[in-house]
Design a protein around this motif. Structure first.
Motif, PDB file in Angstrom:
ATOM      1  N   ILE A  98      50.824  16.504 -33.872  1.00 41.50           N
ATOM      2  CA  ILE A  98      50.113  17.593 -34.541  1.00 41.50           C
ATOM      3  C   ILE A  98      49.397  18.474 -33.527  1.00 41.50           C
ATOM      4  CG2 ILE A  98      48.178  18.105 -36.091  1.00 41.50           C
ATOM      5  CD1 ILE A  98      49.031  15.455 -37.565  1.00 41.50           C
ATOM      6  N   LEU A  99      48.706  17.834 -32.583  1.00 42.04           N
ATOM      7  CA  LEU A  99      47.929  18.588 -31.598  1.00 42.04           C
ATOM      8  C   LEU A  99      48.814  19.413 -30.673  1.00 42.04           C
ATOM      9  CD1 LEU A  99      45.174  15.992 -30.621  1.00 42.04           C
ATOM     10  CD2 LEU A  99      44.945  17.985 -32.107  1.00 42.04           C
ATOM     11  N   THR A 100      50.003  18.920 -30.387  1.00 45.72           N
ATOM     12  CA  THR A 100      50.876  19.632 -29.450  1.00 45.72           C
ATOM     13  C   THR A 100      51.799  20.635 -30.126  1.00 45.72           C
ATOM     14  OG1 THR A 100      52.441  17.765 -29.558  1.00 45.72           O
ATOM     15  CG2 THR A 100      50.855  17.784 -27.735  1.00 45.72           C
ATOM     16  N   HIS A 101      51.978  20.534 -31.442  1.00 41.05           N
ATOM     17  CA  HIS A 101      52.896  21.439 -32.134  1.00 41.05           C
ATOM     18  C   HIS A 101      52.198  22.525 -32.948  1.00 41.05           C
ATOM     19  CE1 HIS A 101      55.726  18.275 -31.019  1.00 41.05           C
ATOM     20  NE2 HIS A 101      56.706  19.096 -31.320  1.00 41.05           N
ATOM     21  N   ASN A 102      50.896  22.411 -33.142  1.00 31.41           N
ATOM     22  CA  ASN A 102      50.144  23.489 -33.774  1.00 31.41           C
ATOM     23  C   ASN A 102      49.707  24.433 -32.656  1.00 31.41           C
ATOM     24  OD1 ASN A 102      48.223  25.173 -35.026  1.00 31.41           O
ATOM     25  ND2 ASN A 102      47.576  23.575 -36.433  1.00 31.41           N
ATOM     26  N   ASP A 103      50.560  25.407 -32.344  1.00 30.09           N
ATOM     27  CA  ASP A 103      50.324  26.241 -31.160  1.00 30.09           C
ATOM     28  C   ASP A 103      49.026  27.037 -31.249  1.00 30.09           C
ATOM     29  OD1 ASP A 103      51.486  29.315 -32.001  1.00 30.09           O
ATOM     30  OD2 ASP A 103      52.218  27.611 -33.148  1.00 30.09           O
ATOM     31  N   VAL A 145      35.230  31.048 -33.290  1.00 22.19           N
ATOM     32  CA  VAL A 145      36.133  29.956 -32.906  1.00 22.19           C
ATOM     33  C   VAL A 145      36.235  28.931 -34.034  1.00 22.19           C
ATOM     34  CG1 VAL A 145      36.432  28.015 -31.315  1.00 22.19           C
ATOM     35  CG2 VAL A 145      35.762  30.257 -30.435  1.00 22.19           C
ATOM     36  N   LEU A 146      35.105  28.594 -34.631  1.00 22.91           N
ATOM     37  CA  LEU A 146      35.114  27.618 -35.715  1.00 22.91           C
ATOM     38  C   LEU A 146      35.967  28.094 -36.881  1.00 22.91           C
ATOM     39  CD1 LEU A 146      33.972  24.955 -36.866  1.00 22.91           C
ATOM     40  CD2 LEU A 146      32.051  26.272 -37.767  1.00 22.91           C
ATOM     41  N   MET A 147      35.854  29.374 -37.239  1.00 17.85           N
ATOM     42  CA  MET A 147      36.647  29.918 -38.342  1.00 17.85           C
ATOM     43  C   MET A 147      38.140  29.941 -37.993  1.00 17.85           C
ATOM     44  SD  MET A 147      34.625  30.468 -40.812  1.00 17.85           S
ATOM     45  CE  MET A 147      33.908  28.952 -40.161  1.00 17.85           C
ATOM     46  N   THR A 148      38.455  30.278 -36.749  1.00 16.34           N
ATOM     47  CA  THR A 148      39.861  30.317 -36.335  1.00 16.34           C
ATOM     48  C   THR A 148      40.461  28.913 -36.342  1.00 16.34           C
ATOM     49  OG1 THR A 148      39.362  32.228 -34.925  1.00 16.34           O
ATOM     50  CG2 THR A 148      41.455  31.104 -34.553  1.00 16.34           C
ATOM     51  N   ILE A 149      39.698  27.935 -35.866  1.00 14.96           N
ATOM     52  CA  ILE A 149      40.171  26.550 -35.891  1.00 14.96           C
ATOM     53  C   ILE A 149      40.311  26.073 -37.333  1.00 14.96           C
ATOM     54  CG2 ILE A 149      39.576  24.164 -35.310  1.00 14.96           C
ATOM     55  CD1 ILE A 149      38.356  25.157 -32.735  1.00 14.96           C
ATOM     56  N   SER A 150      39.359  26.449 -38.192  1.00 13.08           N
ATOM     57  CA  SER A 150      39.443  26.079 -39.617  1.00 13.08           C
ATOM     58  C   SER A 150      40.707  26.656 -40.248  1.00 13.08           C
ATOM     59  CB  SER A 150      38.211  26.582 -40.376  1.00 13.08           C
ATOM     60  OG  SER A 150      37.036  25.966 -39.918  1.00 13.08           O
ATOM     61  N   ASP A 151      41.004  27.914 -39.929  1.00 20.32           N
ATOM     62  CA  ASP A 151      42.199  28.555 -40.484  1.00 20.32           C
ATOM     63  C   ASP A 151      43.486  27.947 -39.941  1.00 20.32           C
ATOM     64  OD1 ASP A 151      40.497  30.152 -41.886  1.00 20.32           O
ATOM     65  OD2 ASP A 151      40.886  31.984 -40.753  1.00 20.32           O
ATOM     66  N   SER A 152      43.408  27.319 -38.751  1.00 25.14           N
ATOM     67  CA  SER A 152      44.608  26.697 -38.184  1.00 25.14           C
ATOM     68  C   SER A 152      45.006  25.449 -38.961  1.00 25.14           C
ATOM     69  CB  SER A 152      44.391  26.353 -36.707  1.00 25.14           C
ATOM     70  OG  SER A 152      43.519  25.248 -36.547  1.00 25.14           O
ATOM     71  N   GLU A 203      45.523  25.403 -42.293  1.00 25.94           N
ATOM     72  CA  GLU A 203      46.612  25.886 -43.160  1.00 25.94           C
ATOM     73  C   GLU A 203      47.819  26.320 -42.330  1.00 25.94           C
ATOM     74  OE1 GLU A 203      43.327  25.299 -45.356  1.00 25.94           O
ATOM     75  OE2 GLU A 203      43.272  27.034 -44.023  1.00 25.94           O
ATOM     76  N   TYR A 204      47.565  26.874 -41.129  1.00 28.50           N
ATOM     77  CA  TYR A 204      48.680  27.256 -40.251  1.00 28.50           C
ATOM     78  C   TYR A 204      49.517  26.021 -39.918  1.00 28.50           C
ATOM     79  CZ  TYR A 204      51.149  28.890 -36.071  1.00 28.50           C
ATOM     80  OH  TYR A 204      52.119  29.202 -35.147  1.00 28.50           O
ATOM     81  N   GLY A 205      48.838  24.936 -39.561  1.00 26.57           N
ATOM     82  CA  GLY A 205      49.548  23.703 -39.253  1.00 26.57           C
ATOM     83  C   GLY A 205      50.220  23.108 -40.469  1.00 26.57           C
TER      84      GLY A 205
END
Length: 507
Positions: A108-113, A223-230, A232-234
């Protein structure tokens, strides 16, 4: 550290809406800003109050013991309050079909670009910022020669920190998060340059220090919001939702940056001659140069590299996140229909016989294949129809249960008492409106009767925003063996009391 990770990891479990996440994180950051700075204000008064011997203002072991008891008690009570009082959003989008194994953690950590790029960017940024923050007391003591002025700076930090955090939602809305990030970095670079040339001027030093401090909570929240949105991206990219794992990345980076900066601070103090017994007068000119290079020069380089990574690689904007949530929401019915083993599903098998489907809204009946959305038009999300609305009210087309309530309020997912799964989607591209102009009258899990009002929307707001207002209806669990018959001709006007479609299931 464990508590920090757990606390901030809850944000994507509370809402799917980026703006609601921003508000939630803003209030949380206000609390942490007050709490973090309040400790510095009350520590010595409390220690001295409980001490039997003041020991020249440092207190004794009894005073420190009772201070520790007070802090531990408050921390425990606040953790219990959060655990009991926090309610996660109940949505099928958050249902994982399998547990995340340790092996999958690395995958997960390596494929969620997007997670990886924002992590690299923030890791560089926070290392540079933490290094500056950790050396500020040394600067006031050994460069400015006025350590007592540091308390003035700390007091200013409380006020400016709270101000900047409270302004975040408005700034993010006006500038968007990406632009806000760059403005913050520019302000911090200017502050570091002012620091370099401040010399012995206390006003200039304070201005530089405050300018450097103001953007920090804003960058933290971006940064927190972008990580939170990632999250759903993942979920969209990998097919698996991993909230806590994703949100634990930010606290991990902060702890790592703190560890690195602590090591560098110790080495810097030795290299610059700022050790026990040293004063501002005893620090040599070369020592001051060495100190400034490490406190200002090195962080500027590190922060700029992190900013470049953010600029080139982080593409997860608020608009893109809304589109991702829309994609996830559109496919919920298909996933529900295919997931007959999921215990949260009441029934996704349509009962044998004929099932009437009323018009959910008044307007002109339109062929689904003609709508200006290829995913709906080609039937990929199920058979159905569309209506050009003449009214702004959406009603339940049958007796059933609300299975999903979208955060953007532009759609609703229902399952009839006879097993028909349907998606009613208002407009095309309206997910970007973030719920503006829409009002819902239901809760997820609520049982509704045919003709119950579900949603009201302001049609003019949709058209003014430049979006198509066509209401799209699909039956997502119909099969090739089912017969769907329109009871009204295309182009005719329909109302909520009209039976618009009959689904025949022969078992």
């Amino acid at each position: 550290s464990f508590k920090d990770i757990g606390f901030w990891s809850m944000i994507p479990a509370l809402t799917f809406d980026s703006r609601e996440r921003e508000k939630t994180a803003t209030f949380a950051r206000i609390g942490s800003t007050i709490g973090g700075n309040l400790v510095g204000v009350v520590v010595m008064p409390l220690v001295l109050f409980f001490s039997l011997n003041s020991n020249g203002g440092t207190g004794d072991t009894r005073g420190w013991f009772w201070f520790a008891v007070i802090v531990a008690t408050i921390a425990w009570l606040s953790a219990v309050a959060v655990g009991i009082g926090t309610k996660e959003v109940d949505s099928d989008l958050r249902k994982n079909k399998e547990k995340t194994t340790f092996k999958k953690v690395l995958h997960i950590l390596t494929h969620n670009d997007q997670l990886m790029w924002i992590a690299l960017s923030y890791g560089l940024y926070t290392t540079g910022v933490t290094l500056v923050n950790s050396l500020e007391l040394y600067y006031f003591t050994f460069i400015l020669g006025n350590s007592s002025a540091f308390s003035i700076f700390a007091s200013l930090n409380i006020v400016t920190g709270l101000l900047s955090v409270s302004l975040f939602p408005k700034l993010a809305d006006k500038l968007n998060r990406r632009n806000l990030f760059f403005w913050c970095i520019l302000t911090m670079i200017i502050a570091l340059v002012l620091f370099v040339f401040a010399g012995q001027s206390l006003p200039m030093v304070l201005i530089a220090a405050v300018l450097f401090a103001i953007p920090q909570p804003l960058v933290f929240l971006v940064v927190l919001m972008t990580i939170s949105d990632s999250v759903e991206y993942g979920q969209l990219k990998l097919g698996h939702r991993d909230e806590s794992l994703t949100l634990s990345v930010r606290p991990l980076l902060d702890k790592l940056a703190g560890a690195i900066s602590n090591g560098v601070v110790g080495l810097t103090a030795v290299a610059a001659g700022m050790t026990t017994g040293a004063t501002a007068a005893s620090v040599s000119a070369s020592g001051q140069v060495t100190f400034k290079l490490i406190m200002f020069g090195l962080p500027i380089v590190i922060i700029l590299i992190g900013t470049y990574v953010f600029y080139r690689r982080v593409t997860l904007t608020e608009k893109k996140h809304a589109e991702i949530v829309d994609q996830l929401e559109r496919t919920w019915g298909k996933q529900l229909a295919d997931d007959s083993d999921n215990p949260v599903t009441t029934s996704t098998k349509i009962e044998a016989g004929a099932h009437d489907y009323n018009a959910p809204i008044a307007g002109e009946l339109v062929d689904l294949a003609s709508v200006n959305d290829p995913i709906f038009a080609n039937g990929a999300l199920g058979q159905g129809f569309a209506i050009k609305p003449s009214d702004g009210r959406v009603y339940a087309p049958f007796d059933g249960t609300v299975r999903i309530a979208f955060s953007t309020r532009h759609a609703v997912g229902l399952v009839s008492d006879t097993g028909v799964v349907t998606l009613i989607h208002i407009g095309i591209g309206t997910v970007a409106m973030q719920g503006t102009g829409f009002v819902t009258y239901f809760e997820r899990g609520q049982h509704v009767k045919r003709g119950d009002l579900l949603i009201e929307f302001w049609d003019k707001a949709i058209k003014d925003a430049g979006y198509d207002d066509t209401v799209i209806v699909t039956i997502t669990n119909s099969s090739v063996d089912d017969t769907l018959t329109l009871k009204k001709p295309l182009g005719s006007l329909v109302d909520k009391d009209d039976v618009i479609l009959t689904l025949e299931n022969n078992g």
